[in-house]
Design a protein around this motif. Structure first.
Motif, PDB file in Angstrom:
ATOM      1  N   TYR A 175     -10.066  -3.441  49.600  1.00 24.36           N
ATOM      2  CA  TYR A 175      -8.765  -4.025  49.306  1.00 24.36           C
ATOM      3  C   TYR A 175      -7.648  -3.001  49.514  1.00 24.36           C
ATOM      4  N   ASP A 176      -6.426  -3.518  49.731  1.00 13.27           N
ATOM      5  CA  ASP A 176      -5.259  -2.654  49.808  1.00 13.27           C
ATOM      6  C   ASP A 176      -4.142  -3.247  48.962  1.00 13.27           C
ATOM      7  N   ASP A 177      -2.931  -2.760  49.131  1.00 11.15           N
ATOM      8  CA  ASP A 177      -1.806  -3.198  48.292  1.00 11.15           C
ATOM      9  C   ASP A 177      -0.892  -4.200  48.991  1.00 11.15           C
ATOM     10  N   GLN A 178      -1.353  -4.761  50.121  1.00 12.44           N
ATOM     11  CA  GLN A 178      -0.489  -5.625  50.903  1.00 12.44           C
ATOM     12  C   GLN A 178      -0.199  -6.965  50.224  1.00 12.44           C
ATOM     13  N   CYS A 179      -1.150  -7.479  49.457  1.00  8.97           N
ATOM     14  CA  CYS A 179      -0.982  -8.769  48.778  1.00  8.97           C
ATOM     15  C   CYS A 179      -0.754  -8.554  47.281  1.00  8.97           C
ATOM     16  N   PRO A 180       0.303  -9.108  46.696  1.00  2.66           N
ATOM     17  CA  PRO A 180       0.593  -8.871  45.276  1.00  2.66           C
ATOM     18  C   PRO A 180      -0.404  -9.510  44.313  1.00  2.66           C
ATOM     19  N   PHE A 181      -1.232 -10.435  44.798  1.00  3.35           N
ATOM     20  CA  PHE A 181      -2.233 -11.056  43.935  1.00  3.35           C
ATOM     21  C   PHE A 181      -3.437 -10.137  43.698  1.00  3.35           C
ATOM     22  N   ILE A 182      -3.622  -9.165  44.571  1.00  2.44           N
ATOM     23  CA  ILE A 182      -4.854  -8.372  44.546  1.00  2.44           C
ATOM     24  C   ILE A 182      -5.005  -7.551  43.271  1.00  2.44           C
ATOM     25  N   LYS A 183      -3.952  -6.887  42.835  1.00  3.43           N
ATOM     26  CA  LYS A 183      -4.047  -5.987  41.682  1.00  3.43           C
ATOM     27  C   LYS A 183      -4.663  -6.688  40.472  1.00  3.43           C
ATOM     28  N   GLN A 184      -4.168  -7.872  40.145  1.00  5.24           N
ATOM     29  CA  GLN A 184      -4.677  -8.596  38.987  1.00  5.24           C
ATOM     30  C   GLN A 184      -6.104  -9.098  39.214  1.00  5.24           C
ATOM     31  N   LYS A 185      -6.405  -9.533  40.444  1.00  2.38           N
ATOM     32  CA  LYS A 185      -7.757  -9.996  40.763  1.00  2.38           C
ATOM     33  C   LYS A 185      -8.770  -8.870  40.589  1.00  2.38           C
ATOM     34  N   ILE A 186      -8.406  -7.675  41.030  1.00  9.53           N
ATOM     35  CA  ILE A 186      -9.310  -6.529  40.911  1.00  9.53           C
ATOM     36  C   ILE A 186      -9.524  -6.170  39.438  1.00  9.53           C
ATOM     37  N   GLU A 187      -8.457  -6.166  38.660  1.00 10.72           N
ATOM     38  CA  GLU A 187      -8.578  -5.842  37.234  1.00 10.72           C
ATOM     39  C   GLU A 187      -9.450  -6.854  36.509  1.00 10.72           C
ATOM     40  N   ASN A 188      -9.296  -8.129  36.815  1.00  9.03           N
ATOM     41  CA  ASN A 188     -10.124  -9.170  36.193  1.00  9.03           C
ATOM     42  C   ASN A 188     -11.584  -9.012  36.583  1.00  9.03           C
ATOM     43  N   LEU A 189     -11.826  -8.671  37.845  1.00 10.85           N
ATOM     44  CA  LEU A 189     -13.188  -8.496  38.330  1.00 10.85           C
ATOM     45  C   LEU A 189     -13.845  -7.276  37.689  1.00 10.85           C
ATOM     46  N   GLN A 190     -13.099  -6.196  37.550  1.00  5.20           N
ATOM     47  CA  GLN A 190     -13.631  -4.999  36.884  1.00  5.20           C
ATOM     48  C   GLN A 190     -14.039  -5.313  35.448  1.00  5.20           C
ATOM     49  N   ASP A 191     -13.193  -6.030  34.741  1.00  6.90           N
ATOM     50  CA  ASP A 191     -13.468  -6.391  33.356  1.00  6.90           C
ATOM     51  C   ASP A 191     -14.713  -7.266  33.262  1.00  6.90           C
ATOM     52  N   TYR A 192     -14.812  -8.249  34.136  1.00  4.67           N
ATOM     53  CA  TYR A 192     -15.967  -9.159  34.128  1.00  4.67           C
ATOM     54  C   TYR A 192     -17.264  -8.410  34.428  1.00  4.67           C
ATOM     55  N   CYS A 193     -17.257  -7.572  35.452  1.00  2.00           N
ATOM     56  CA  CYS A 193     -18.467  -6.853  35.847  1.00  2.00           C
ATOM     57  C   CYS A 193     -18.895  -5.848  34.777  1.00  2.00           C
ATOM     58  N   GLN A 194     -17.929  -5.216  34.138  1.00  2.00           N
ATOM     59  CA  GLN A 194     -18.255  -4.269  33.079  1.00  2.00           C
ATOM     60  C   GLN A 194     -18.899  -4.977  31.892  1.00  2.00           C
ATOM     61  N   LYS A 195     -18.337  -6.096  31.490  1.00  2.00           N
ATOM     62  CA  LYS A 195     -18.874  -6.850  30.349  1.00  2.00           C
ATOM     63  C   LYS A 195     -20.255  -7.416  30.641  1.00  2.00           C
TER      64      LYS A 195
END
Length: 248
Positions: free
Chosen positions: A177-197
């Motif tokens: 992923y990169d920073d080109q799409c503003p939706f990405i940051k939140q999607k990545i954070e949600n995915l990190q949280d889900y995978c960690q849990k």
């Protein structure tokens, strides 16, 4: 036709970036994208939008400096052409595409290209709309993604050889992923949280340079997913989609 405006180094801090319509509270993904855009504008990147708070814009760049694993000489690459909500049906999409084509000819480009797929993907520009302008499929991958091009001189861009392999050694859920799409940051954070849990192995590959973007091992518009070493999609995944992927 309503007025359009191009983002510049002088106006970018004050302009709305179209994708995420939010309240007065600054959205972190938008500010991340704004920072990325400031650097890209210096390279000839164009972000043209309806001059109001709306989702009606086109975003494109010289292919040589576009953060995608595509090769070609003297082309423009369209990252995104998006008109949504109440702004659909007013000719804004046509006006934006016409502007891009006129700009390409003015700059004496060889053509314009964009990422598509045999089956339309939610996060990609509508290729049927592009085909009405004469865009044709000039390259494809085994996973069903296509490179569409409008050529002015019969030359054709192509996916890099590495992008067409679509295989990596890492078996974990892997995101490029990169920073080109503003939706990405939140999607990545949600995915990190889900995978960690849920104790799910997750490998994140942050693309922060043109060199890295040109060497992504799959098609890539700003985001790409692998699982068990195989390329899955360029769609930004919801958690429910991740659950289906890892349990199927």
């Amino acid at each position: 036709m309503d007025n359009f405006i191009n983002l510049t180094a002088e106006n970018i801090d004050e302009q709305h970036l179209c994708c995420i319509i939010r309240s007065k509270i600054a959205h972190p993904g938008v500010e991340t994208k704004r920072k990325w855009l400031k650097q890209r504008i210096q390279e000839g990147h164009v972000f043209r939008k309806l001059d109001t708070k709306a989702t009606a814009f086109i975003e494109y760049a010289p292919l040589e400096t576009a953060w995608v694993p595509i090769e070609g000489d003297n082309y423009l690459y369209i990252y995104c052409l998006w008109v949504d909500g109440e702004f659909k049906g007013h000719g804004y999409g046509k006006a934006l595409m016409d502007y891009c084509i006129k700009d390409a000819r003015k700059k004496k480009k060889s053509g314009i290209c964009l990422l598509g797929a045999k089956k339309q993907k939610h996060w990609l520009t509508n290729q049927e709309f592009a085909k009405r302008y004469g865009f044709e499929v000039v390259d494809s991958t085994n996973s069903g993604y296509e490179l569409l091009a409008l050529s002015f001189d019969e030359s054709k861009p192509k996916f890099t050889a590495k992008a067409k392999k679509e295989i990596i050694k890492d078996k974990a859920l892997t995101i490029y992923y990169d920073d080109q799409c503003p939706f990405i940051k939140q999607k990545i954070e949600n995915l990190q949280d889900y995978c960690q849990k849920n104790r799910i192995p997750l490998s994140l590959n942050y693309i922060n340079s043109l060199k890295k973007a040109k060497n992504v091992p799959c098609v890539f518009n700003n985001y790409a997913v692998f699982y068990e070493g195989k390329f899955q999609t360029v769609n930004l995944l919801e958690i429910t989609q991740v659950e289906r992927m890892i349990t199927s």
